[in-house]
Design an enzyme around this catalytic site. Structure first.
Site, mmCIF file in Angstrom:
data_model
loop_
_atom_site.group_PDB
_atom_site.id
_atom_site.type_symbol
_atom_site.label_atom_id
_atom_site.label_comp_id
_atom_site.label_asym_id
_atom_site.label_seq_id
_atom_site.Cartn_x
_atom_site.Cartn_y
_atom_site.Cartn_z
ATOM 1 N N GLU A 279 -5.956 13.003 -17.768
ATOM 2 C CA GLU A 279 -7.034 12.318 -18.477
ATOM 3 C C GLU A 279 -7.520 13.132 -19.665
ATOM 4 O OE1 GLU A 279 -9.616 11.335 -15.099
ATOM 5 O OE2 GLU A 279 -8.480 9.474 -14.896
ATOM 6 N N ASP A 358 -5.707 5.894 -7.803
ATOM 7 C CA ASP A 358 -6.918 6.693 -7.954
ATOM 8 C C ASP A 358 -7.990 6.272 -6.946
ATOM 9 O OD1 ASP A 358 -8.946 8.248 -8.850
ATOM 10 O OD2 ASP A 358 -9.284 7.173 -10.727
ATOM 11 N N GLU A 386 -16.960 6.624 -5.195
ATOM 12 C CA GLU A 386 -16.792 6.113 -6.553
ATOM 13 C C GLU A 386 -16.405 4.626 -6.584
ATOM 14 O OE1 GLU A 386 -14.013 8.298 -8.896
ATOM 15 O OE2 GLU A 386 -14.111 6.888 -10.564
HETATM 16 C C1 GCU Z 1 -11.130 9.362 -11.262
HETATM 17 C C2 GCU Z 1 -12.522 9.462 -11.745
HETATM 18 C C3 GCU Z 1 -12.671 10.511 -12.744
HETATM 19 C C4 GCU Z 1 -12.074 11.804 -12.260
HETATM 20 C C5 GCU Z 1 -10.691 11.625 -11.740
HETATM 21 C C6 GCU Z 1 -10.104 12.855 -11.103
HETATM 22 O O1 GCU Z 1 -10.326 8.891 -12.289
HETATM 23 O O2 GCU Z 1 -12.942 8.238 -12.254
HETATM 24 O O3 GCU Z 1 -14.016 10.658 -13.023
HETATM 25 O O4 GCU Z 1 -11.976 12.669 -13.271
HETATM 26 O O5 GCU Z 1 -10.682 10.614 -10.807
HETATM 27 O O6 GCU Z 1 -9.685 12.768 -9.964
HETATM 28 O O7 GCU Z 1 -10.051 13.900 -11.725
#
Ligand code: GCU
Length: 666
Positions: A279, A358, A386
């Site tokens: 990400e 996820d 989440e």
């Molecule tokens: C999910 C989550 C993120 C987090 C990510 C992770 O995508 O929404 O906020 O960074 O998991 O596991 O790092």
């Protein structure tokens, strides 16, 4: 009798009295040691506070209750207590004496907490002997707290550790947190955030290491070792080097020097956690290197200190074009990490999310489990809710974890995740916790069950979600009627949540970014690679061998099982297959009708759960009652929104009405 919950105390509630009070009134410790001494102190304090037994430090060997290590007690008292695994314990109760002995210091601490919970559950009788040990040595939680004090995906208030850009905490609260963790066997805690905005960078500077060392000292007597989230680019951003290339000698030297510095402050640091190339976080791909090269440079720096690198496998293309059907995000972790099996240093632990996407409500178990045979790796779960209701909706996660642990990878003879964990093939478990500064720790008082359940399942992955629900409820709600109703609610909650959420494993019909409530096409044209591609006729992604090929990442038996809609577990069918709405499912109804049915049912379930809670009004203290009631009311509104948006969406797509004639909005 009204059940008067002290929410802050979680599963350590006050009881009227204790059996065997005579033996418990003197607690003796014959050995020295930081954790042992803390164990004795904890036992005395909790007996006094929760069981009204005035428990005194006592006269050596003659104490009614003796704590120690197995070897120490055998040597001093001529006993023959059997030895067990690391961190395990023996509890032995006779008419004359109670013995709580650990294989090591931590084992003794775990023994006293187990003893106290059995005492609370009225399960300590004369003559019992309990021998137990954790299934796996690595039982961790990773905090996603930012140094601003905000918690990423946190639903229980601000950070326990940071405030306004500083390490700043209530010391007693941190000690109380350490107790909660140790009482369910958690022995690792990662701090330092996950993103660029997180404090990971700063914590490893000389300015902040003294603060981290003070925190580590609060957790140490509870057998909890810290890990630090670090940024892969630190040599560049912090060290001012020209690069963070893992194969660059100056970069390797920088990490080594930094590790040496950190260990001067925290000699028992368990290691680093790294989210790299994930990400948009920096990582080895920035330098044309692979993830083994990236992880190993850190591993080499930590090795002399006995530290480990927890390297997250949550790596995928997050800038995908929805038009491009050649990429399937679900394939990413396996495609990237499987070819590197065997290339990681011995002190690297890959941390693999339980599913290929996820932390979704319903997604298959990742094909990496069982497929890595020459690499140490752990299972990653999410305790913070989440995608599972954000601690507004009741959603008891051990229900799903039990299913995940029961998944049979079909590699070898003992091949479920729980067997792989017990046998050490999976090296441990990690998760993101659900706690914050809210007085009750978890926002929703009943979400405490998820923290408790996580620890219990790490300790013993063979426990059932039902047993854990009953155990937690009985420990938390002293009145048996309340405890019974609450455990019933917990057990109904996950299946209910599943029903009103995205149907049959199709995933990501949730509000983008925020991740609470429905937004059916919210991710449909985004960059994140999570599409359901619903049209007038069909929905889902074809992930069979002739589709994206994702299914071929599993062992052959599973590839065959998932690859055929006739044998694919139906709750996951839309993860693996693109199906027409008139596809007939095992119950003889069409896919569309099943979507309608589950969504009506999910809402009705929440309605019933709310009524059951209302039935406890006279049996539970007002603040707890009202707090949970308010959350159930929000949950009902949420379930209604999911039900109606999903049903309307598919009605509009297909023009096919509900066979049962229920109200679907136009
Ligand atoms: C999910 C989550 C993120 C987090 C990510 C992770 O995508 O929404 O906020 O960074 O998991 O596991 O790092």
């Amino acid at each position: 009798m009204i059940c008067n919950l002290k929410e802050y105390d979680c599963w350590f509630q006050r009881r009227a009295c204790a059996p065997l009070a005579r033996l418990l009134s003197s607690v003796g410790l014959l050995e020295q040691g930081l954790i042992l001494e803390n164990a004795a102190m904890e036992l005395r304090a909790l007996l006094t506070k929760n069981f009204a037994v005035l428990s005194l430090a006592a006269e050596g060997k003659d104490a009614g209750t003796l704590i120690g290590t197995i070897a120490g007690l055998n040597a001093r008292l001529g006993l023959e207590l059997p030895s067990t695994k690391a961190e395990g314990f023996v509890i032995k109760v006779s008419g004359a004496r109670i013995i709580i002995a650990g294989q090591d210091e931590a084992g003794a601490l775990y023994g006293i907490y187990r003893f106290l919970s059995l005492l609370a559950l009225d399960k300590i009788d004369e003559g019992i002997e309990i021998i137990d040990a954790p299934a796996t040595p690595f039982r961790s939680l990773t905090h996603w707290d930012n140094i601003s004090g905000d918690v990423v995906r946190g639903y229980a208030g601000k950070s326990l550790f940071y405030k306004d850009g500083r390490v700043d905490y209530d010391e007693q609260r941190v000690i109380d947190y350490a107790r909660l963790l140790a009482s369910v066997g958690i022995n690792r805690l990662a701090i330092g955030g996950i993103f660029g905005t997180g404090p990971g960078q700063l914590l490893i500077t000389e300015a902040m290491l003294p603060d981290v060392a003070r925190l580590a000292a609060l957790f140490r007597p509870f057998g909890v070792k810290l890990l630090l989230n670090v940024k892969f680019s630190a040599p560049y951003t912090l060290g001012k080097l020209a690069t963070a290339d893992p194969l660059d000698a100056a970069v390797a030297a920088w990490w080594k020097e930094r590790a040496d510095l950190i260990y001067r402050y925290i000699p028992d640091l368990a290691g680093f956690v790294v989210k790299a190339d994930s990400e948009l976080e920096p990582g080895p791909f920035n330098y044309g290197r692979n993830h083994a090269e990236g992880a190993n440079v850190l591993a080499v720096a930590l090795a002399p200190h006995g530290g480990e690198v927890v390297w997250r496998c949550f790596v995928y293309n997050c800038v995908q074009d929805w038009r491009d059907r050649s990429i399937d995000r679900a394939r990413a972790a396996y495609d990237i990490f499987k070819p590197l099996d065997g290339a990681f240093a011995g002190n690297v632990l890959l941390q693999v999310k339980f599913g290929p996407y996820d932390f979704q409500v319903l997604e298959p178990v990742s094909p990496l489990f069982g497929a890595l045979s020459k690499t140490r790796y752990t299972l990653e779960l999410q305790v913070t809710q989440e995608y599972t209701g954000q601690q507004i909706d009741l959603c008891y996660l051990p229900y799903n974890w039990e299913r995940i642990l029961g998944f049979d990878t079909r590699y070898g003879l003992r091949s479920t995740l729980r067997e792989l964990l017990v046998d050490g093939e999976i090296a441990g478990v990690g998760a993101i916790p659900n706690v914050g500064l809210d007085h009750n720790w978890t926002g929703h008082p009943l979400a405490q069950a998820n923290l408790y359940g996580y620890g219990r399942l790490c300790w013993d992955p063979c426990l059932s979600a039902e047993l854990i629900a009953r155990e937690w409820s009985a420990l938390t709600f002293v009145d048996a009627r309340v405890a019974d109703t609450v455990s019933g609610l917990l057990l109904r909650s996950y299946p209910a949540y599943e029903k009103y959420n995205a149907p049959f494993g199709v995933c990501f019909m949730v509000t983008p970014a925020w991740h609470y409530g429905p937004n059916i096409e919210g991710y449909e044209f985004s960059l994140w690679g999570t599409y359901h591609r619903a049209d007038r006729f069909a929905i889902g992604i074809d992930r069979t061998a002739t589709g994206t090929g994702y299914v071929t990442q599993y062992a052959p038996e599973n590839a065959a099982l998932f690859g055929d809609p006739a044998t694919c577990p139906e709750q996951l069918i839309l993860f693996f297959h693109r199906l027409r709405y008139d596809y007939v499912m095992k119950n003889g109804q069409t896919l569309l009708q099943n979507i309608y049915d589950t969504h009506f049912e999910g809402y009705d379930e929440v309605k019933q759960m709310l009524e059951l809670w209302k039935g406890l009004k006279d049996w539970i203290d007002e603040p707890t009652y009202s707090q949970v009631l308010a959350r159930f009311e929000c949950q009902l509104a949420n379930a209604r929104e999911w039900r109606d948006q999903i049903n309307t969406y598919f009605w509009r797509k297909t023009g096919v009405a509900d066979a049962k004639g229920r109200k679907i909005y136009e």
